[in-house]
Design a protein around this motif. Structure first.
Motif, PDB file in Angstrom:
ATOM      1  N   GLN A 111       0.746  -1.188  -0.123  1.00 48.59           N
ATOM      2  CA  GLN A 111      -0.215  -0.041  -0.053  1.00 48.59           C
ATOM      3  C   GLN A 111       0.899   1.176  -0.025  1.00 48.59           C
ATOM      4  O   GLN A 111       0.376   2.414  -0.366  1.00 48.59           O
ATOM      5  CB  GLN A 111      -0.925   0.000   1.259  1.00 48.59           C
ATOM      6  N   GLU A 118      -1.334   4.295  -1.725  1.00 50.07           N
ATOM      7  CA  GLU A 118      -2.260   4.597  -0.735  1.00 50.07           C
ATOM      8  C   GLU A 118      -1.707   6.186  -0.297  1.00 50.07           C
ATOM      9  O   GLU A 118      -0.759   6.098   0.313  1.00 50.07           O
ATOM     10  CB  GLU A 118      -2.543   3.822   0.387  1.00 50.07           C
ATOM     11  N   LEU A 168      -7.596   3.925  -4.948  1.00 51.30           N
ATOM     12  CA  LEU A 168      -7.566   4.861  -4.055  1.00 51.30           C
ATOM     13  C   LEU A 168      -7.126   6.328  -4.600  1.00 51.30           C
ATOM     14  O   LEU A 168      -6.491   7.141  -3.665  1.00 51.30           O
ATOM     15  CB  LEU A 168      -7.046   4.590  -2.800  1.00 51.30           C
TER      16      LEU A 168
END
Length: 352
Positions: free
Chosen positions: A190, A194, A341
């Motif tokens: 991530q 992210e 995201l």
């Protein structure tokens, strides 16, 4: 009779006429089958650069040789599931042997049970990676290089006693520091996509894995295929190679290693019947191990055009009946997109 009724009658008549032609004219029937087959293998909608980076983030910092095996094995998701179940049973019965029908890449992955479990548990990811290797192989490798560039720049990964991180022709190569074992990095993927995720240096799985081409490995691919199965990434030409090892210049010291006959001395590694050998009784000196160097492996397996993973992938996709996917659809694509995201464009600054 209404206009709609006439259309229905006409359509029915046309269907019967075509059916008659199909049975009376084999060539036309074959063309229809070929057309249907072509529709079934329509390439999936390509992943964008951002989506591709999310897809490969979990393996981007793995050693090159392991990435080559993973991408090759991703073409066989059903075998990956079988391999995961096999490893569970193997814990209770060490006498179990892998299926001879499994691809050499899947057998090689048995040496990395954590990775087999990851690929089996997240089958959509595995299928999507397989599709990407079939239709966007260069994009897969470019995305890995982009993530490696960032990881090196942020100090996330660097050469240590377990791996070597070097630059070759503007590409970052990650390889094992030892020809006998591979340490697999652990890191949260991530952090690559992210927003606001704090970057952190890699760690490693606690125990080293046996190098998959090393004959001492628990499930050395040669035990099934009868010859070394090797894999390598060619960053210069953006390709992945994997398959039969070409060459007869590696000899091993067999100390009565065969279970079915008496033999003591040197024997060529390609002449070993791995089904009848006790691998604990064979030795390879370090000079011989140097011949397993990735550049050497790449040169050897590239001599055989059948070892090109891209070509193999396309052949497999033509006969893929894994999940009766709709034409033009890629399993897991929506999940990959959802997990971006809006990242990758808003990555956190380096933490000092």
């Amino acid at each position: 009779m209404t206009g709609n009724d006439l259309l229905k009658v006409g359509a029915a008549a046309l269907t019967l006429l075509l059916a008659g032609f199909g049975s009376a004219h084999p060539v036309l029937a074959q063309e229809q089958v070929a057309a249907a087959s072509g529709d079934a293998t329509t390439s999936p909608e390509p992943l964008s650069a951002d989506e591709m980076e999310v897809l490969v983030a979990r393996i981007a910092l793995y050693p090159d040789e392991l990435i080559a095996v993973i991408t090759a094995a991703a073409l066989y998701p059903l075998q990956i599931v079988e391999a995961a179940r096999f490893l569970e049973r193997y814990e209770k019965d060490k006498g179990l042997k892998p299926k001879e029908s499994w691809d050499g890449s899947v057998v090689s992955l048995l040496n990395y049970p954590d990775i087999v479990k990851m690929m089996s548990d997240d089958l959509e990811w595995t299928q999507t990676l397989g599709d990407a290797i079939a239709y966007q192989q260069k994009d897969v490798l470019v995305a890995i290089q982009q993530l490696r560039d960032e990881a090196v720049a942020k100090g996330v990964i660097k050469t240590d006693d377990k791996i070597q991180v070097v630059k070759a022709n503007d590409n970052i190569v990650i390889k094992s520091a030892s020809p006998e074992v591979i340490y697999v990095p652990q890191y949260p993927p991530q952090m690559f996509y992210e927003p606001d995720y704090v970057w952190e240096p890699i760690r490693y799985y606690p125990d080293p894995y046996p190098y998959y081409v090393y004959p001492g490995a628990t499930f050395f691919a040669g035990a099934v295929t009868g010859a070394i199965w090797a894999a390598a990434v060619d960053w210069d030409d953006w390709g992945v190679w994997g398959g039969r090892w070409n060459g007869n210049d590696i000899n091993i010291d067999c100390n009565n290693c065969f279970n079915n006959r008496d033999f003591n001395g040197n024997i060529n590694i390609n002449d070993v019947d791995w089904k009848n050998v006790d691998r604990s009784k064979i030795k390879i000196d370090r000079d011989q191990l140097n011949k397993f160097d990735q550049n050497n492996i790449k040169n050897r397996i590239e001599k055989n055009g059948d070892n090109a993973i891209r070509d193999r992938a396309r052949d497999i996709k033509k006969n893929d009946s894994l999940a009766n996917r709709a034409p033009g659809k890629t399993a897991g694509t929506r999940d990959i997109r959802k997990s971006t995201l809006n990242g990758l464009k808003a990555k956190p600054a380096q933490v000092t």
